[in-house]
Design a protein around this motif. Structure first.
Motif, short mmCIF file in Angstrom:
data_model
loop_
_atom_site.label_atom_id
_atom_site.label_comp_id
_atom_site.label_asym_id
_atom_site.label_seq_id
_atom_site.Cartn_x
_atom_site.Cartn_y
_atom_site.Cartn_z
N LEU A 1 0.82 -1.20 0.00
CA LEU A 1 0.00 0.00 0.00
C LEU A 1 0.86 1.26 0.00
CD1 LEU A 1 -2.88 1.02 -0.01
CD2 LEU A 1 -2.89 0.92 2.47
N GLU A 2 1.96 1.23 0.73
CA GLU A 2 2.87 2.39 0.73
C GLU A 2 3.47 2.62 -0.66
OE1 GLU A 2 5.52 1.40 3.93
OE2 GLU A 2 4.26 2.39 5.43
N LYS A 3 3.81 1.54 -1.36
CA LYS A 3 4.34 1.67 -2.73
C LYS A 3 3.28 2.27 -3.63
CE LYS A 3 7.62 -2.14 -2.67
NZ LYS A 3 7.93 -3.49 -3.16
N GLN A 4 2.04 1.79 -3.50
CA GLN A 4 0.94 2.34 -4.32
C GLN A 4 0.74 3.82 -4.02
OE1 GLN A 4 -2.40 -0.12 -3.34
NE2 GLN A 4 -1.80 -1.78 -4.72
N HIS B 1 -7.72 9.23 0.88
CA HIS B 1 -8.15 9.12 2.29
C HIS B 1 -8.27 7.66 2.71
CE1 HIS B 1 -10.18 9.97 6.03
NE2 HIS B 1 -11.15 9.16 5.67
N GLU B 2 -8.83 6.83 1.84
CA GLU B 2 -8.97 5.40 2.15
C GLU B 2 -7.61 4.74 2.32
OE1 GLU B 2 -11.40 3.77 -0.96
OE2 GLU B 2 -13.23 4.69 -0.19
N SER B 3 -6.66 5.13 1.49
CA SER B 3 -5.31 4.56 1.61
C SER B 3 -4.68 4.93 2.94
CB SER B 3 -4.41 5.06 0.48
OG SER B 3 -4.88 4.65 -0.76
N ARG B 4 -4.80 6.20 3.30
CA ARG B 4 -4.22 6.64 4.57
C ARG B 4 -4.91 5.95 5.74
NH1 ARG B 4 -5.26 12.21 4.78
NH2 ARG B 4 -6.15 12.14 2.72
#
Length: 176
Positions: free
Chosen positions: A97-100, A140-143
């Protein structure tokens, strides 16, 4: 009444068994529990001895559940392995997820650059479509997911410490 009933519960016996133990009739014991009758002297003496015995450290030790340290160790070790698996899985998902997110951020910067250059340099043939960028909702969803992963990893770290502590306690008990 409750005291004698509590005694029977402590010993894990019925009225009939208590009566046999004290060498009295069940009805005599029942009336004693109800406060309607005194016990014969020999039964009262025996009851006193039983009460004294139940207060002794040996009786309390016998009341403790026997430890099955081998089964406990196996169960705790299995939980510890599951904890490790969950932590590694979450760390991989977090890294992905951090890479994305990093890619999305780079795309947003590039899109901003392209939009700025289109405005300032009309002679260059800029592509009609800017690089795809994430919406504010997706960002926002990723965070939120990253925060969730971080919290779950902390909980798993606490769980790991607790499991290791319990294993160490078992080692201490078996070493005694």
């Amino acid at each position: 009444m409750k005291k004698q009933n509590a005694l029977r519960n402590l010993l894990g016996i019925t009225q009939q068994e208590m009566a046999v133990l004290l060498n009295v009739n069940r009805s005599q014991w029942s009336m004693y529990e109800g406060g309607n009758r005194d016990l014969p002297a020999h039964a009262a003496q025996l009851l006193t001895e039983i009460l004294m015995h139940t207060q002794s450290p040996d009786f309390k030790k016998a009341d403790e559940k026997p430890a099955n340290t081998a089964a406990d160790r196996q169960w705790l070790t299995r939980l510890l392995a599951e904890n490790e698996y969950q932590r590694l899985r979450l760390q991989r998902e977090q890294a992905t997820l951090e890479k994305q997110q990093h890619k999305q951020h780079s795309r947003q910067l590039l899109a901003g650059f392209v939009a700025h250059r289109k405005k300032t340099n009309k002679q260059h043939p800029w592509p009609l479509v800017a690089p795809k960028t994430a919406t504010a909702t997706q960002d926002h969803e990723s965070r939120t997911r990253l925060l969730e992963y971080a919290l779950r990893l902390e909980v798993l770290a606490f769980e790991k410490n607790l499991l290791e502590s319990r294993l160490a306690d078992l080692d201490g008990k078996t070493a005694r």
